[in-house]
Scaffold this active site. Structure first.
Site, short mmCIF file in Angstrom:
data_model
loop_
_atom_site.label_atom_id
_atom_site.label_comp_id
_atom_site.label_asym_id
_atom_site.label_seq_id
_atom_site.Cartn_x
_atom_site.Cartn_y
_atom_site.Cartn_z
N GLU A 139 0.74 -1.35 0.17
CA GLU A 139 0.00 0.04 0.01
C GLU A 139 0.94 1.42 -0.03
O GLU A 139 0.63 2.22 0.80
CB GLU A 139 -1.07 -0.05 1.19
CG GLU A 139 -1.84 -1.13 1.26
CD GLU A 139 -2.80 -1.22 -0.13
OE1 GLU A 139 -3.06 -0.22 -0.70
OE2 GLU A 139 -3.58 -2.12 -0.06
N ASP A 269 -20.46 4.05 9.62
CA ASP A 269 -21.05 3.77 8.61
C ASP A 269 -20.89 2.27 8.23
O ASP A 269 -19.64 1.55 8.21
CB ASP A 269 -20.43 4.58 7.14
CG ASP A 269 -21.01 4.28 5.90
OD1 ASP A 269 -22.40 4.43 6.12
OD2 ASP A 269 -20.52 4.01 5.19
N ASP A 324 -25.28 5.09 10.79
CA ASP A 324 -26.39 5.28 9.93
C ASP A 324 -27.75 4.86 10.13
O ASP A 324 -27.93 3.65 10.39
CB ASP A 324 -25.43 4.61 8.47
CG ASP A 324 -26.28 4.50 7.13
OD1 ASP A 324 -27.47 5.04 7.30
OD2 ASP A 324 -25.89 3.81 6.23
N HIS A 401 -16.89 6.03 2.71
CA HIS A 401 -17.41 5.45 3.90
C HIS A 401 -17.12 6.12 5.36
O HIS A 401 -17.88 6.38 6.00
CB HIS A 401 -16.81 4.05 3.65
CG HIS A 401 -16.92 3.30 2.57
ND1 HIS A 401 -18.12 2.98 2.08
CD2 HIS A 401 -16.10 2.95 1.72
CE1 HIS A 401 -18.05 2.15 0.75
NE2 HIS A 401 -16.82 2.55 0.62
N ASP A 404 -18.85 9.64 5.04
CA ASP A 404 -20.22 9.56 5.68
C ASP A 404 -20.22 9.35 7.13
O ASP A 404 -20.96 10.12 8.02
CB ASP A 404 -20.92 8.35 4.98
CG ASP A 404 -21.32 8.70 3.57
OD1 ASP A 404 -21.21 9.56 3.19
OD2 ASP A 404 -21.60 7.56 2.91
#
Length: 422
Positions: A139, A269, A324, A401, A404
């Protein structure tokens, strides 16, 4: 033909590794760089190569690096354990979790794991046997500062006797989210003869089943922009960023919370198979209009029980959490599992854009360990009309994600009700 011979047991490597990485497998130049899409098997191939190569070269040692140390156990460490089993050689390896380390028992060669969040541990490695000649940066996109890479690169140094047949090499694997990243200019735009820079995607993965391939075909049809990057491994084109009011900078949570007027905010989320569950941890100062992002949880395949366990282990079970509202059953379940101050978000008409408007008025400071938050906020853009090419007044359904979760967490502040969650 590649064969691995262990105590007279022979393994035909193409049966274990598959195809599509021949040049990558044989490259001995200084840099081996692979950007790839999801399911391109770049990490699994890299893990297989290192286990095979460590057993082939008895003086080699490997350093595995990610930006944040805590992310290594569930990524590279797990992939290398998988590779050991895939090659059928677990009896030849000693695997420790404390400290995170692997040892090839016949020669005492080691695989070390380090995070850039503790740079002294990266630069102070002394091997017990042989030479530290290889480094795998998984990564690599998370490393936003090229100077950090240069520091890592310098740790692979020193003369190696020619009779060992060893070579010094740095391998970088990553998803190509942003074409403006320094990785593109350094390795892909004008590679030298010591650099292999390649792109792979799911089409070279012969072990995907029909359901896996159907997922990509659906992405190709419904989200062509996402498909180009997550499907084909092309560079992401970032245009029309929603949040440009942020910076990555270390800070002390204790020092910030000691300031007058600071409030904490936590948001959740939900996700499961394709989307991660995302947990946002932040601090907010409404007087100076500053948001500090200090922690995150970001994992796929998490049940409600696993979410509750992770949040509790991180020490946030008693905090006020906004989740959520689309999943009331999950919220009720998390409450029974010990998240005693979890509440539903108050979604309504224009709630997304109103939340974005509120956050855009703030300066966001992100702790470097929040690598997934940094990836999302640097790729979260306004959507584009596929026919006209014009920007729309709504965000893309991607990289959203933690974005939110941040909106849910800050919802009470944007609506005028403030709380102290200490």
């Amino acid at each position: 033909m590649m064969r691995l011979k262990i105590n007279q047991k022979q393994i035909y490597l193409p049966d274990c590794v598959g195809r599509g990485y021949g040049t990558y497998w044989h490259w001995k130049g200084r840099y081996r760089v692979c950007k790839g899409s999801r399911a391109s098997k770049k990490s699994k191939t890299t893990a297989l190569w290192y286990i095979w190569a460590m057993m082939k070269y008895p003086d080699a040692n490997l350093l595995v690096v990610r930006k944040v140390f805590r992310t290594l156990k569930d990524s590279c460490f797990t992939e290398l354990k998988w590779a050991i089993n895939r090659l059928g050689v677990p009896e030849h390896w000693e695997i420790k979790e404390s400290p995170l380390e692997m040892t090839y028992k016949p020669t005492n060669q080691k695989i070390y794991f380090r995070g850039l969040d503790d740079p002294l541990k990266v630069t102070s490695i002394t091997v017990e046997h042989g030479y530290l000649c290889w480094m795998w940066i998984e990564e690599a996109y998370e490393i936003s500062d090229e100077d950090d890479f240069n520091m890592l690169n310098e740790s692979i140094r020193g003369a190696i006797p020619p009779e060992t047949r060893l070579f010094k090499q740095v391998t970088l694997t990553f998803n190509p989210w942003n074409e403006h990243h320094w990785l593109k200019k350094r390795f892909f735009d004008n590679p030298d003869d010591e650099t292999l820079a390649m792109t792979t995607n799911y089409l070279c993965n012969e072990w995907l089943d029909d359901a896996d391939r159907k997922e990509f075909e659906t992405m190709k049809r419904n989200n062509p922009r996402r498909y180009c990057v997550a499907g084909l491994g092309d560079w992401g084109i970032v245009d029309g960023l929603i949040f440009e009011n942020w910076e990555e900078k270390p800070f002390s949570v204790q020092e910030i919370t000691a300031l007058p007027g600071i409030r904490s905010a936590f948001g959740l989320d939900f996700g499961y198979t394709n989307d991660p569950a995302a947990f946002f941890c932040g601090l907010i100062d409404q007087r100076t209009k500053t948001i500090w992002v200090f922690d995150e949880i970001y994992k796929r395949g998490m049940s409600n029980e696993a979410i509750a366990e992770e949040v509790t282990r991180a020490g946030y079970a008693k905090e006020r959490i906004k989740a959520d509202c689309a999943e009331p059953k999950s919220i009720d379940r998390l409450y029974t599992l010990g998240l005693s101050h979890i509440h539903r978000s108050r979604k309504g008409r224009d709630s997304v854009n109103n939340g974005i408007d509120f956050i855009q008025d703030y300066h966001i400071i992100i702790h470097p360990k929040c690598v997934n938050f940094i990836t999302e906020i640097s790729n979260y853009t306004w959507d584009t009309d596929s026919r006209t090419g014009k920007k729309l007044n709504r965000p893309i359904d991607d990289f959203n994600h933690l974005m939110d979760a941040m909106r849910y967490a800050l919802e009470d502040f944007s609506r005028g009700d403030t709380f102290s969650f200490e």
